[in-house]
Design a protein around this motif. Structure first.
Motif, PDB file in Angstrom:
ATOM      1  N   ARG A  87       0.823  -1.211   0.000  1.00  0.00           N
ATOM      2  CA  ARG A  87       0.000   0.000   0.000  1.00  0.00           C
ATOM      3  C   ARG A  87       0.853   1.255   0.000  1.00  0.00           C
ATOM      4  NH1 ARG A  87      -2.850   1.475   5.580  1.00  0.00           N
ATOM      5  NH2 ARG A  87      -3.127   3.384   4.396  1.00  0.00           N
ATOM      6  N   PHE A  89       0.409   5.547   1.343  1.00  0.00           N
ATOM      7  CA  PHE A  89      -0.319   6.277   2.377  1.00  0.00           C
ATOM      8  C   PHE A  89      -0.789   7.631   1.855  1.00  0.00           C
ATOM      9  CE2 PHE A  89       2.383   3.275   4.508  1.00  0.00           C
ATOM     10  CZ  PHE A  89       1.581   2.776   5.522  1.00  0.00           C
ATOM     11  N   ARG A  93       4.315   8.574   3.851  1.00  0.00           N
ATOM     12  CA  ARG A  93       5.117   8.048   4.957  1.00  0.00           C
ATOM     13  C   ARG A  93       6.350   7.363   4.417  1.00  0.00           C
ATOM     14  NH1 ARG A  93       1.026   6.864   9.665  1.00  0.00           N
ATOM     15  NH2 ARG A  93       2.948   7.036  10.822  1.00  0.00           N
ATOM     16  N   LEU A  94       7.300   8.171   3.958  1.00  0.00           N
ATOM     17  CA  LEU A  94       8.562   7.589   3.487  1.00  0.00           C
ATOM     18  C   LEU A  94       9.511   7.445   4.660  1.00  0.00           C
ATOM     19  CD1 LEU A  94       8.994   9.620   0.217  1.00  0.00           C
ATOM     20  CD2 LEU A  94       8.545   7.176   0.407  1.00  0.00           C
ATOM     21  N   ALA A 170       6.386   0.269  -2.584  1.00  0.00           N
ATOM     22  CA  ALA A 170       5.351  -0.751  -2.450  1.00  0.00           C
ATOM     23  C   ALA A 170       5.564  -1.865  -3.475  1.00  0.00           C
ATOM     24  CB  ALA A 170       3.973  -0.123  -2.624  1.00  0.00           C
TER      25      ALA A 170
ATOM     26  N   ASP B 208      12.498   5.511  11.331  1.00  0.00           N
ATOM     27  CA  ASP B 208      11.898   6.637  10.612  1.00  0.00           C
ATOM     28  C   ASP B 208      10.379   6.586  10.602  1.00  0.00           C
ATOM     29  OD1 ASP B 208      14.306   7.704  10.116  1.00  0.00           O
ATOM     30  OD2 ASP B 208      14.251   7.530   7.935  1.00  0.00           O
ATOM     31  N   ASP B 209       9.795   5.414  10.469  1.00  0.00           N
ATOM     32  CA  ASP B 209       8.336   5.317  10.427  1.00  0.00           C
ATOM     33  C   ASP B 209       7.894   3.874  10.639  1.00  0.00           C
ATOM     34  OD1 ASP B 209       5.593   5.233   9.748  1.00  0.00           O
ATOM     35  OD2 ASP B 209       5.841   6.999   8.489  1.00  0.00           O
ATOM     36  N   ALA B 212       4.873   2.622   8.387  1.00  0.00           N
ATOM     37  CA  ALA B 212       5.257   2.332   7.008  1.00  0.00           C
ATOM     38  C   ALA B 212       6.154   1.104   6.951  1.00  0.00           C
ATOM     39  CB  ALA B 212       5.972   3.538   6.407  1.00  0.00           C
ATOM     40  N   ALA B 215       4.069  -1.913   7.167  1.00  0.00           N
ATOM     41  CA  ALA B 215       3.302  -2.105   5.934  1.00  0.00           C
ATOM     42  C   ALA B 215       4.186  -2.635   4.808  1.00  0.00           C
ATOM     43  CB  ALA B 215       2.650  -0.793   5.516  1.00  0.00           C
ATOM     44  N   MET B 216       5.500  -2.374   4.895  1.00  0.00           N
ATOM     45  CA  MET B 216       6.421  -2.896   3.884  1.00  0.00           C
ATOM     46  C   MET B 216       6.931  -4.287   4.266  1.00  0.00           C
ATOM     47  SD  MET B 216       6.329  -0.776   1.551  1.00  0.00           S
ATOM     48  CE  MET B 216       4.861   0.107   1.997  1.00  0.00           C
TER      49      MET B 216
END
Ligand SMILES: Nc1ncnc2c1ncn2[C@@H]1O[C@H](COP(=O)(O)OP(=O)(O)O)[C@@H](O)[C@H]1O
Ligand SMILES: [Mg+2]
Lengths: 263, 358
Positions: A87, A89, A93-94, A170, B208-209, B212, B215-216
Motif C-alpha cells: 500500500r 499512504f 510516509r517515506l 510498495a 523513521d516510520d 510504514a 506495511a512494507m
C-alpha cells in the motif's frame, strides 16, 4: 458470478467502529484479478479506514478480508505484506532519512532468505541476494522515473516524486494487490495524467490488481473499470464509471456537502 | 572484469591485514612501554567505544530510546567476574553468605567467560526488548530505566550470588589492550556490517516510520528485539572487560549516571554515526581522566585552590550543552567519516585554495 475464490480481494461485511463512531459499516467489495478498481467518496467517508483494515493496520470490528480466497482478517501488517498486499499512504510516509534507493531496498527486505547471521558474516547467499536487490531496486526506480535521484535523501524530493517513490517502494515488496490511497493528491492535472499512466503501466507490467482511492471522481473515471462509492461509511453505489456518473445518490452525495461543495 | 574485482579485493584485504598488524604492534608498544595510567585510559576508551556503539545501535540506528545500558553492563560484569575469579578468592570475598554451587567451584578462562557474558546479557536484552513492541519513546525510556534499576536491586539482594552491596573484589586483572581493542574492533566491524545490510536498513526504516515499515513487511518484533539483543551483548561483554580491568565491582557502579555517560558519548558523536561514537567515546573517556585534575586541590599562580568534587561533571554538562547548541545532532549527525569524505574534503580544499589564484 463464479466462485468467490476467483477474486483477488474480497471484503465481506466489514465494520469498523471507533468508540461510538461507525467509520465504516457493512462494507463489501470483490475485485477480480488484474482489475483496476476505484474507491471514491467525499473526505471522511471511510476510504482510508477500509485500507487500514485490508492492510492490517486496524482489526475490523466486524466482517472479513480474503486474499485469493484465504482469510487474512486481523493478521499483522507485515504478514499481510508478505502474503502480497502492498500500500501507499494518503499522508506520505517515506523513510525520511534513508536515500531514495534505500527506501526501495527496504521494500525488498521481506523477501529475503539470508538470515541475520549470514548478512553479518557476508555469506555468499547474502551477497548475491543483496546485489540482486540492488539491481531490481535500481530498475524499479528507472521505471518510475526516479533513477536520477536514487541517492538523494527521500525527504529532499519534491512532493510529486515522493508519491512516486511510495509506489516504487510498495512495488518492491512484489505484491499481488496494490492499494493506492489518493496517489494524485496535491498534484496538478499534468502530473496527475502522468501518474495515472504510470499506474496503468505497472498494473500491466507486474500483473497487479489495483485498488485506488480518490476523492475527486473525475480523476479515476477514465482509468478504473469499476468503482465503489462510499459516503458516511456506507456504500451508496457500485458499478462501472458511466453508471456511477449518472447515479442519483452519488450526484446528491457529491453535491450536497461532498467534495465539490467543500473545495 | 571479475579478475579486476578479485584483484581489488585481494589488494584491499592485504591492506587491511597490514593495517591490523601495525595496529597490534602499536598496542604491543603501548602495553609494554607506557605507564599504567595511560594504558588504563586506552583500555577504558576501547571498552567505551564498544558499549557506545551498542547503545547507538538501539537508540540511534533503530530509534528505540532505551536507558538500560548500565543494567546490561552489570549483567556482563558480574557474569565475567564470577566465572573468572579463583575459587579461593571467592570463598574469601563471600564471607557473609557463601557463593552457591557451582559458581563457587569453577574458574573459566577469560574468553569463554566473556562469551558467556555476551550470551547472558543478550538474553536479558531480549527480555527488555520484547516489551519494546508495546512501548515507545519516553515510555520505553522509563521502562528500560526501570529494568536497569531492577537488575541493580536484584544484584544488591541476591547475596549468595553477587555478594550484595559489598560487591566483588579481587577479580583477576585480565583485561589488557589486546582484549579491549579487539573487542572495540569487533564491535566496529559488526556495526559497519549490520548497519549497511538489509537488516540494518530495516532497523532505520523502523526508526523513521514504524507504520510504514510494518506495511512494507518489516516484522517489528523481530527487528526491535534484534537491536536490543545485539546492543545488550555489546554492553555485556564491555561490562565484563570493565570489571576485569578495574578488578572490583559493586551494584552502585551501575546506576543511572553510567547510562548517562554512555548516552552522552553517543549523542555527542551523533546518534546514527559509527565514526561519531568512536570519536566521542574516546574523547569523553580521555577528557574524564584529564578533568579529574579539576577535583584535586592545587596551587595555581601562588593561589591555593581546593578541589571541588563533582566539578568534572559540571564541566561536562556545560560542554555537552555547548555542543548540542552548535551541533544539535552531535559532531557527525548520522554521517560517517570515511576515506571518501577525506578525499572530498581534500578536493574541496584544492578547489578553494589552489585553483583560486589561477
Ligand atoms: N484511528 C481512528 N480513530 C478514530 N477515528 C478515526 C480513526 N481513523 C479514522 N477515523 C474517523 O473515521 C472517519 C473516516 O475517516 P477516513 O477513513 O480517514 O476517511 P477518508 O479516507 O474517506 O477521508 C472519520 O470521521 C475519521 O475521523
Ligand atoms: Mg483518506
Amino acid at each position: 458470478m463464479s466462485n468467490m475464490n476467483d477474486f483477488a480481494l474480497v471484503c465481506e461485511n466489514i465494520g469498523m467502529q471507533f468508540g461510538g463512531l461507525a467509520a465504516v459499516s457493512n462494507f463489501a467489495l470483490s475485485i477480480s484479478e488484474r482489475a483496476l478498481y476505484g474507491l471514491i467518496g467525499p473526505n471522511g467517508a471511510g476510504k482510508t479506514t477500509v485500507f487500514n483494515v485490508i492492510s492490517g493496520v486496524l482489526s475490523p470490528t466486524a466482517g472479513s478480508v480474503k486474499l485469493f480466497g484465504k482469510d487474512i482478517t486481523g493478521l499483522n501488517p507485515d504478514e499481510i505484506a508478505r502474503r502480497g498486499i502492498a500500500r501507499t499512504f494518503q499522508n506520505i510516509r517515506l523513510f525520511r532519512n534513508l536515500t531514495v534507493l534505500e527506501n526501495v531496498l527496504v521494500g525488498h527486505h521481506l523477501r529475503r532468505e539470508a538470515t541475520f547471521g549470514e548478512a553479518l558474516l557476508a555469506f555468499p547467499r547474502y551477497r548475491k541476494e543483496e546485489s540482486d536487490m540492488l539491481r531490481t531496486s535500481e530498475e524499479l526506480l528507472e521505471d518510475v522515473g526516479l533513477g536520477d535521484v536514487a541517492h538523494y535523501r527521500a525527504s529532499a524530493l519534491p512532493y510529486g516524486q515522493q508519491r512516486r517513490l511510495e509506489i516504487a517502494r510498495a512495488l518492491a515488496t512484489r505484491p499481488r494487490v496494490l492499494l493506492l490511497d489518493e496517489p494524485a493528491a496535491g498534484m496538478n492535472p499534468a502530473e496527475t495524467e502522468q501518474l495515472m499512466q504510470l499506474i496503468l503501466d505497472v498494473r500491466d507490467r507486474f500483473n497487479l490488481t489495483i485498488l485506488l482511492i480518490e476523492h475527486e471522481m473525475k480523476v479515476v473515471m477514465n482509468i478504473c473499470e469499476r468503482m465503489t462509492v462510499l459516503d458516511h461509511g456506507q456504500i451508496i453505489a457500485e458499478g462501472t464509471p458511466s453508471a456511477i456518473q449518472s447515479n442519483e445518490r452519488v450526484i446528491k452525495a457529491y453535491l450536497g456537502g461532498g467534495v465539490i461543495a467543500r473545495h | 572484469m571479475t579478475g579486476n574485482r578479485s584483484n581489488d579485493l585481494m589488494r584491499k584485504g592485504g591492506i587491511a591485514v597490514a593495517l591490523l598488524l601495525v595496529f597490534y604492534l602499536c598496542l604491543f608498544w603501548v602495553e609494554t612501554g607506557w605507564d599504567a595510567y595511560k594504558v588504563r585510559i586506552l583500555n577504558l576508551s576501547a571498552i567505551y567505544i564498544g558499549i557506545t556503539l551498542g547503545l547507538n545501535l538501539c537508540n540511534g540506528f533503530a530509534g528505540q530510546f532505551s536507558l538500560g545500558i548500565a543494567g546490561f553492563m552489570a549483567v556482563g560484569a558480574y557474569t565475567t567476574a564470577l566465572l573468572t575469579m579463583a575459587p579461593q578468592t571467592k570463598s574469601a570475598v563471600f564471607f557473609i553468605d557463601p557463593l552457591i554451587w557451582p559458581l563457587n567451584s569453577i574458574q573459566w578462562g577469560f574468553l569463554p567467560a566473556l562469551l558467556m557474558a555476551g550470551l547472558v546479557s543478550g538474553l536479558v536484552g531480549f527480555a527488555v526488548g520484547a516489551p519494546a513492541i508495546r512501548f515507545r519513546d519516553d515510555y520505553l525510556g522509563i521502562t528500560t530505566l526501570g529494568f536497569a534499576e531492577i537488575i541493580r536491586v536484584v544484584f544488591t539482594n541476591t547475596r549468595s550470588i553477587t555478594n550484595g552491596a559489598l560487591g566483588l573484589k579481587g577479580i583477576p586483572p585480565q583485561t589488557n589492550l589486546y582484549w579491549s581493542w579487539t573487542f572495540a574492533l569487533i564491535c566496529i566491524l559488526v556495526m559497519v556490517r549490520l548497519t549497511n545490510s538489509s537488516y540494518g536498513r530495516a532497523l532505520k526504516a523502523v526508526r523513521d516510520d514504524e507504520v510504514a515499515a510494518e506495511a512494507m513487511g518489516v516484522n517489528l518484533f523481530y527487528h526491535k528485539c534484534l537491536a536490543f539483543v545485539v546492543s545488550a551483548m555489546m554492553a555485556g561483554v564491555g561490562g565484563g572487560l570493565l570489571g576485569n580491568l578495574i578488578t572490583t565491582i559493586d551494584p552502585n557502579m551501575f546506576r543511572f549516571p553510567l547510562t548517562f555517560t554512555v548516552l552522552m558519548m553517543a549523542v555527542l558523536g551523533g546518534l546514527g554515526s559509527i565514526t561519531g561514537s568512536v570519536i566521542a567515546a574516546t574523547l569523553v573517556t580521555v577528557a574524564m581522566e584529564v578533568l579529574r585534575a579539576l577535583e584535586e586541590p592545587r596551587v595555581i599562580l601562588g593561589m591555593f585552590l581546593p578541589g571541588i568534587p563533582g566539578m568534572r561533571m559540571v564541566v561536562f554538562s556545560i560542554a555537552l550543552m555547548a555542543v548540542i547548541l552548535f551541533y544539535p545532532k552531535g559532531f557527525m549527525g548520522d554521517r560517517e567519516l570515511s576515506l571518501d569524505s577525506f578525499r572530498n574534503l581534500a578536493a574541496r580544499f584544492r578547489r578553494r585554495f589552489l585553483y583560486k589564484q589561477v
